[in-house]
Design a protein around this motif. Sequence first.
Motif, PDB file in Angstrom:
ATOM      1  N   ALA A  38       0.386   8.767  25.947  1.00  0.00           N
ATOM      2  CA  ALA A  38      -0.806   8.067  26.464  1.00  0.00           C
ATOM      3  C   ALA A  38      -0.927   6.636  25.946  1.00  0.00           C
ATOM      4  O   ALA A  38      -1.353   5.743  26.692  1.00  0.00           O
ATOM      5  CB  ALA A  38      -2.067   8.864  26.115  1.00  0.00           C
ATOM      6  N   PHE A  42      -2.346   2.847  27.738  1.00  0.00           N
ATOM      7  CA  PHE A  42      -3.465   2.009  27.284  1.00  0.00           C
ATOM      8  C   PHE A  42      -2.952   0.623  26.886  1.00  0.00           C
ATOM      9  O   PHE A  42      -3.582  -0.387  27.184  1.00  0.00           O
ATOM     10  CB  PHE A  42      -4.191   2.664  26.105  1.00  0.00           C
ATOM     11  N   MET A 111      -5.281   7.877  37.749  1.00  0.00           N
ATOM     12  CA  MET A 111      -6.719   7.620  37.665  1.00  0.00           C
ATOM     13  C   MET A 111      -7.470   8.881  37.206  1.00  0.00           C
ATOM     14  O   MET A 111      -8.323   8.817  36.317  1.00  0.00           O
ATOM     15  CB  MET A 111      -7.267   7.144  39.009  1.00  0.00           C
ATOM     16  N   MET A 114      -6.682   9.619  33.487  1.00  0.00           N
ATOM     17  CA  MET A 114      -7.356   8.708  32.570  1.00  0.00           C
ATOM     18  C   MET A 114      -8.860   9.001  32.540  1.00  0.00           C
ATOM     19  O   MET A 114      -9.481   9.003  31.466  1.00  0.00           O
ATOM     20  CB  MET A 114      -7.117   7.256  33.001  1.00  0.00           C
ATOM     21  N   ALA A 115      -9.433   9.252  33.713  1.00  0.00           N
ATOM     22  CA  ALA A 115     -10.864   9.571  33.772  1.00  0.00           C
ATOM     23  C   ALA A 115     -11.145  10.824  32.942  1.00  0.00           C
ATOM     24  O   ALA A 115     -12.141  10.907  32.222  1.00  0.00           O
ATOM     25  CB  ALA A 115     -11.316   9.772  35.210  1.00  0.00           C
ATOM     26  N   SER A 117      -9.645  11.808  30.329  1.00  0.00           N
ATOM     27  CA  SER A 117      -9.608  11.488  28.895  1.00  0.00           C
ATOM     28  C   SER A 117     -10.985  11.176  28.345  1.00  0.00           C
ATOM     29  O   SER A 117     -11.312  11.496  27.214  1.00  0.00           O
ATOM     30  CB  SER A 117      -8.751  10.255  28.625  1.00  0.00           C
ATOM     31  N   PHE A 118     -11.776  10.508  29.195  1.00  0.00           N
ATOM     32  CA  PHE A 118     -13.060  10.005  28.714  1.00  0.00           C
ATOM     33  C   PHE A 118     -14.239  10.843  29.214  1.00  0.00           C
ATOM     34  O   PHE A 118     -15.387  10.481  29.009  1.00  0.00           O
ATOM     35  CB  PHE A 118     -13.255   8.552  29.152  1.00  0.00           C
ATOM     36  N   ALA A 119     -13.918  11.955  29.874  1.00  0.00           N
ATOM     37  CA  ALA A 119     -14.950  12.654  30.638  1.00  0.00           C
ATOM     38  C   ALA A 119     -15.836  13.587  29.825  1.00  0.00           C
ATOM     39  O   ALA A 119     -16.977  13.797  30.170  1.00  0.00           O
ATOM     40  CB  ALA A 119     -14.311  13.429  31.771  1.00  0.00           C
TER      41      ALA A 119
ATOM     42  N   PHE B  42      -8.730  -1.408  25.706  1.00  0.00           N
ATOM     43  CA  PHE B  42      -7.488  -0.703  26.046  1.00  0.00           C
ATOM     44  C   PHE B  42      -6.409  -1.009  25.010  1.00  0.00           C
ATOM     45  O   PHE B  42      -5.655  -0.125  24.597  1.00  0.00           O
ATOM     46  CB  PHE B  42      -7.007  -1.097  27.444  1.00  0.00           C
ATOM     47  N   LEU B  45      -6.611   1.027  21.942  1.00  0.00           N
ATOM     48  CA  LEU B  45      -6.164   2.416  22.150  1.00  0.00           C
ATOM     49  C   LEU B  45      -4.662   2.485  22.446  1.00  0.00           C
ATOM     50  O   LEU B  45      -4.110   3.570  22.619  1.00  0.00           O
ATOM     51  CB  LEU B  45      -6.954   3.055  23.303  1.00  0.00           C
ATOM     52  N   GLY B  46      -4.020   1.342  22.507  1.00  0.00           N
ATOM     53  CA  GLY B  46      -2.596   1.279  22.867  1.00  0.00           C
ATOM     54  C   GLY B  46      -1.651   1.534  21.719  1.00  0.00           C
ATOM     55  O   GLY B  46      -0.434   1.456  21.889  1.00  0.00           O
ATOM     56  N   LEU B  51      -5.034   5.662  18.658  1.00  0.00           N
ATOM     57  CA  LEU B  51      -5.494   6.584  19.702  1.00  0.00           C
ATOM     58  C   LEU B  51      -5.844   7.943  19.100  1.00  0.00           C
ATOM     59  O   LEU B  51      -6.872   8.542  19.421  1.00  0.00           O
ATOM     60  CB  LEU B  51      -4.405   6.716  20.775  1.00  0.00           C
ATOM     61  N   MET B 111     -17.527   6.062  26.316  1.00  0.00           N
ATOM     62  CA  MET B 111     -16.814   7.109  27.064  1.00  0.00           C
ATOM     63  C   MET B 111     -17.205   7.057  28.547  1.00  0.00           C
ATOM     64  O   MET B 111     -16.343   7.098  29.426  1.00  0.00           O
ATOM     65  CB  MET B 111     -17.124   8.498  26.490  1.00  0.00           C
ATOM     66  N   MET B 114     -15.733   3.910  30.211  1.00  0.00           N
ATOM     67  CA  MET B 114     -14.289   4.011  30.441  1.00  0.00           C
ATOM     68  C   MET B 114     -13.996   5.010  31.561  1.00  0.00           C
ATOM     69  O   MET B 114     -13.152   4.757  32.426  1.00  0.00           O
ATOM     70  CB  MET B 114     -13.577   4.454  29.157  1.00  0.00           C
ATOM     71  N   ALA B 115     -14.693   6.137  31.552  1.00  0.00           N
ATOM     72  CA  ALA B 115     -14.500   7.137  32.612  1.00  0.00           C
ATOM     73  C   ALA B 115     -14.817   6.515  33.970  1.00  0.00           C
ATOM     74  O   ALA B 115     -14.120   6.746  34.961  1.00  0.00           O
ATOM     75  CB  ALA B 115     -15.383   8.359  32.361  1.00  0.00           C
ATOM     76  N   PHE B 118     -12.087   4.581  35.822  1.00  0.00           N
ATOM     77  CA  PHE B 118     -11.011   5.317  36.493  1.00  0.00           C
ATOM     78  C   PHE B 118     -11.550   6.301  37.526  1.00  0.00           C
ATOM     79  O   PHE B 118     -10.801   7.087  38.089  1.00  0.00           O
ATOM     80  CB  PHE B 118     -10.187   6.080  35.453  1.00  0.00           C
ATOM     81  N   PHE B 121     -11.240   6.313  42.337  1.00  0.00           N
ATOM     82  CA  PHE B 121     -10.017   6.313  43.133  1.00  0.00           C
ATOM     83  C   PHE B 121     -10.122   7.270  44.313  1.00  0.00           C
ATOM     84  O   PHE B 121     -10.480   8.427  44.162  1.00  0.00           O
ATOM     85  CB  PHE B 121      -8.836   6.723  42.254  1.00  0.00           C
TER      86      PHE B 121
END
Lengths: 123, 123
Positions: A38, A42, A111, A114-115, A117-119, B42, B45-46, B51, B111, B114-115, B118, B121
């Motif tokens: 991951a 990022f 998408m 990633m969504a 991850s933060f959900a 981002f 978190l990279g 992370l 959170m 960020m959610a 993404f 989509f």
Amino acid sequence: MSNVEVQPLTESGTGEIVAPCCPPLTERPMSAEEASVAAPMFKALGDPVRLRLFSAVASHEGSEACVCDISDVGVSQPTVSHHLKKLKEAGLLTSERRGTWVYYRVAPSVMASMAQSFAAFGS
Amino acid sequence: MSNVEVQPLTESGTGEIVAPCCPPLTERPMSAEEASVAAPMFKALGDPVRLRLFSAVASHEGSEACVCDISDVGVSQPTVSHHLKKLKEAGLLTSERRGTWVYYRVAPSVMASMAQSFAAFGS
């Protein structure tokens, strides 16, 4: 027959297949292996120009774009090409050559994954 | 009276206030200003260790953790402290000193925001 262990794909709420790249960050501490998959995604989005290019592709008509479609991020076409390749290497975009141009689109599941991850915060 | 223009906060589906850091990436091309706010998040978190630390804090009991709670990411406590500070500088964590230890928690709205980036989509 193969002994290779394949991690199961899961389905998002929209029915889209979600790659196991990004488990919910709030569910449990991420493993080293998960983070190694991951973090490069990022990192690729951690550059303002690349983030804008990713957004330009994701929001373009038909959810795909070539360098020829992108002219308003203030960098040259070779620089755009370079960054799009970096986004592809990170697994965020896929590409397909058609004639003169390479068309990029958001990789399936990125998408939703990633969504995801933060959900789960607060749930 | 102030002439400073304040960007409106929006509410996520959960009613949580969402900072305007991360508009849906698929809605329209991100502006340079928006990218300059979101990219550092981002980028922070990279890094695989950062992370994992972010995930360790986000998934810890009470949604907060101090260096003293984190021992299983394979780096020293000073390194953990260094990375937690970087996550704070990026706006992902907030901190509060209590006695000997600094406690970190996920910054409000991060959170959900960020959610949201993404989320749109295909819609």
